[in-house]
Scaffold this active site. Structure first.
Site, mmCIF file in Angstrom:
data_model
loop_
_atom_site.group_PDB
_atom_site.id
_atom_site.type_symbol
_atom_site.label_atom_id
_atom_site.label_comp_id
_atom_site.label_asym_id
_atom_site.label_seq_id
_atom_site.Cartn_x
_atom_site.Cartn_y
_atom_site.Cartn_z
ATOM 1 N N LYS A 45 0.705 -1.052 0.010
ATOM 2 C CA LYS A 45 -0.093 0.032 -0.006
ATOM 3 C C LYS A 45 0.880 1.276 -0.024
ATOM 4 O O LYS A 45 0.515 2.351 -0.404
ATOM 5 C CB LYS A 45 -0.829 -0.128 1.120
ATOM 6 C CG LYS A 45 -1.985 -0.827 1.056
ATOM 7 C CD LYS A 45 -3.503 -0.566 1.822
ATOM 8 C CE LYS A 45 -4.378 -1.655 1.291
ATOM 9 N NZ LYS A 45 -5.640 -1.735 2.311
ATOM 10 N N LYS A 65 -4.210 -10.045 -6.815
ATOM 11 C CA LYS A 65 -5.471 -10.604 -6.166
ATOM 12 C C LYS A 65 -6.648 -9.439 -6.442
ATOM 13 O O LYS A 65 -6.181 -8.509 -6.829
ATOM 14 C CB LYS A 65 -5.482 -10.884 -4.594
ATOM 15 C CG LYS A 65 -5.432 -9.574 -3.927
ATOM 16 C CD LYS A 65 -5.569 -9.487 -2.288
ATOM 17 C CE LYS A 65 -6.129 -8.292 -1.622
ATOM 18 N NZ LYS A 65 -6.575 -8.290 -0.478
ATOM 19 N N LYS A 100 -11.013 -4.855 -4.023
ATOM 20 C CA LYS A 100 -11.979 -3.819 -4.356
ATOM 21 C C LYS A 100 -11.584 -2.491 -4.594
ATOM 22 O O LYS A 100 -12.300 -1.699 -5.006
ATOM 23 C CB LYS A 100 -13.284 -3.879 -3.049
ATOM 24 C CG LYS A 100 -12.289 -3.491 -1.892
ATOM 25 C CD LYS A 100 -13.388 -3.481 -0.707
ATOM 26 C CE LYS A 100 -13.198 -4.412 0.465
ATOM 27 N NZ LYS A 100 -11.936 -3.729 1.322
HETATM 28 P P1 ATP Z 1 -8.181 -3.571 -0.241
HETATM 29 O O1 ATP Z 1 -7.924 -4.236 -1.628
HETATM 30 O O2 ATP Z 1 -9.002 -2.333 -0.226
HETATM 31 O O3 ATP Z 1 -7.226 -3.508 0.509
HETATM 32 P P2 ATP Z 1 -9.390 -6.025 0.030
HETATM 33 O O4 ATP Z 1 -10.435 -6.257 -1.217
HETATM 34 O O5 ATP Z 1 -8.417 -6.936 0.139
HETATM 35 O O6 ATP Z 1 -9.398 -4.540 0.270
HETATM 36 P P3 ATP Z 1 -10.370 -6.570 2.676
HETATM 37 O O7 ATP Z 1 -11.471 -5.761 3.218
HETATM 38 O O8 ATP Z 1 -8.905 -6.377 3.035
HETATM 39 O O9 ATP Z 1 -10.671 -6.559 0.958
HETATM 40 O O10 ATP Z 1 -10.569 -8.021 3.086
HETATM 41 C C1 ATP Z 1 -11.982 -8.570 3.529
HETATM 42 C C2 ATP Z 1 -11.526 -9.997 3.605
HETATM 43 O O11 ATP Z 1 -11.509 -10.565 2.204
HETATM 44 C C3 ATP Z 1 -10.392 -10.518 4.331
HETATM 45 O O12 ATP Z 1 -10.639 -11.572 5.032
HETATM 46 C C4 ATP Z 1 -9.556 -10.897 2.878
HETATM 47 O O13 ATP Z 1 -8.546 -11.740 3.405
HETATM 48 C C5 ATP Z 1 -10.562 -11.373 1.931
HETATM 49 N N1 ATP Z 1 -10.056 -11.181 0.807
HETATM 50 C C6 ATP Z 1 -10.001 -9.949 0.071
HETATM 51 N N2 ATP Z 1 -9.613 -10.052 -1.196
HETATM 52 C C7 ATP Z 1 -9.789 -11.394 -1.516
HETATM 53 C C8 ATP Z 1 -9.268 -12.284 -2.665
HETATM 54 N N3 ATP Z 1 -9.047 -11.721 -3.956
HETATM 55 N N4 ATP Z 1 -9.418 -13.625 -2.562
HETATM 56 C C9 ATP Z 1 -9.816 -14.135 -1.345
HETATM 57 N N5 ATP Z 1 -10.094 -13.735 -0.163
HETATM 58 C C10 ATP Z 1 -10.005 -12.063 -0.076
#
Ligand code: ATP
Ligand code: LTN
Length: 331
Positions: A114, A196, A199
């Site tokens: 980040k 990955k 969002k």
């Molecule tokens: P950002 O991209 O804004 O950092 P994020 O999409 O990674 O956010 P988080 O709020 O950090 O989302 O994650 C919420 C939950 O979803 C966590 O348990 C995280 O491990 C899971 N998660 C996020 N992205 C993935 C993915 N691509 N595949 C599987 N699990 C995910």
């Protein structure tokens, strides 16, 4: 409630949730509500590590609670609450920060990632974020933390902090274990399958939102990047796009990798992508409908937050008091 093992997890309301969030995290939550004592947090304090628009943040906080409910979490059986409404999180976070080393925080991949993506705003919160996450988990004497694979390093740090504190002051925190589902643990971006699905990605074709309309979902899957070899076979290294689609389909339909490969063997990529898109629409359509109903009733959502802040606060206060007493504060 008392004798059950405790589950704790949280999601940041930093954007609308993706299929990755759903398959990696939220989908697993309702499966646990009968057997465990569960708390699920809307981790709004964590989102400030990256600049947020206040109006949008407020809306996304409600949206996350609505999604928790729409994905099947029962507000009676689980404690669904908002992080900032339980002050013990910030309070414990301060204390734990004094038992966490700069070196440990510098090794966190999410921080490195980040801070390179937001080079103009490498704030102290971004650096100490894993301490707040440790406080979230440790406040509730958590046994298990369901998370996606990307959060494993943060959980290990929370464990290290707990062990360190317990060694110094005697048993204070339960040392939590991660719960990482095999399939769906890491859903990758549709256009750049080496990273990955996230969002906060700027390219909307990289992710599928839980609340996305069916047409868009189908379009995005049809555009998903594959490869030129034409075989529907799992090979993360050489065929990341196809492997990701196999993972997604398997997770949606509860099939193993081998079962998916078998079901689609000999078929063309185009047909496979359509099938994955359809499976996704089928799963997400009822969730979206329920989500929209809930978002139309903010009063109901506020009521859940209010009630659950009290329930969560009771657990959290108990741990915080114990910590304050152990470090030598006057209560
Ligand atoms: P950002 O991209 O804004 O950092 P994020 O999409 O990674 O956010 P988080 O709020 O950090 O989302 O994650 C919420 C939950 O979803 C966590 O348990 C995280 O491990 C899971 N998660 C996020 N992205 C993935 C993915 N691509 N595949 C599987 N699990 C995910
Ligand atoms: N850091 C997590 C969200 C999060 C969390 C937690 C997850 C905050 N506090 C406690 C599990 C337990 C993320 O970005 N996915």
């Amino acid at each position: 409630m008392e004798n059950k093992k405790r589950i704790y997890s949280a999601v940041q309301p930093s954007g609308m949730l993706t299929l990755g969030n759903y398959l990696g995290a939220i989908r697993n939550f309702p499966l646990l509500q009968e057997e465990y004592d569960c708390l699920y947090c809307v981790a709004n304090m964590h989102t400030l590590t990256v600049r947020q628009d206040p109006e949008l943040l407020r809306e996304r906080i409600y949206a996350l609670l609505a999604l928790y409910l729409a994905c099947g979490l029962d507000p009676e059986k689980n404690i669904l609450y908002l992080q900032s409404q339980v002050p013990a999180h910030a309070e414990l976070s301060w204390v734990l920060g004094c038992y966490t080393y700069m070196g440990e925080l510098s090794r966190m991949t999410q921080f490195k990632d980040k801070s390179s993506r937001h080079a103009d705003n490498i704030n102290a919160g971004l650096f100490t974020y894993p301490v707040l996450m440790a406080a979230d988990i440790l406040l509730y004497q958590t046994d298990f933390v369901p998370i996606g694979r990307d959060q494993k390093q943060h959980l290990e740090l929370a464990r290290d902090i707990a062990i360190r504190f317990n060694k110094l002051y005697g048993d204070t925190f339960k040392v939590p274990e991660p719960l990482i589902s095999k399939q769906g643990a890491k859903i990758m971006s549709l256009q750049e399958p080496n990273k990955k699905m996230s969002k906060s990605d700027e390219n909307v074709n990289n992710f599928i939102l839980i609340t996305e309309d069916p047409d868009k979902i189908m379009k995005k899957f049809k555009k998903a990047v594959t490869d030129s070899d034409g075989e529907i076979r799992y090979d993360e290294e050489n065929k990341p796009g196809v492997s990701n689609l196999i993972n997604i389909y398997g997770a949606l339909k509860n099939l193993s990798t081998e079962e998916v490969e078998k079901a689609f063997s000999g078929l063309r990529y185009g047909d496979f992508k359509t099938a994955v898109g359809e499976a996704c629409v089928e799963t997400l359509t009822p969730i979206r409908a329920r989500y929209e109903e809930l978002m139309a009733d903010k009063g109901y959502l506020d009521g859940i937050f209010k009630e659950n802040a009290v329930r969560a606060g009771a657990y959290a206060e108990k741990t915080l008091k114990d910590v304050y007493a152990k470090v030598g504060f006057v209560l």
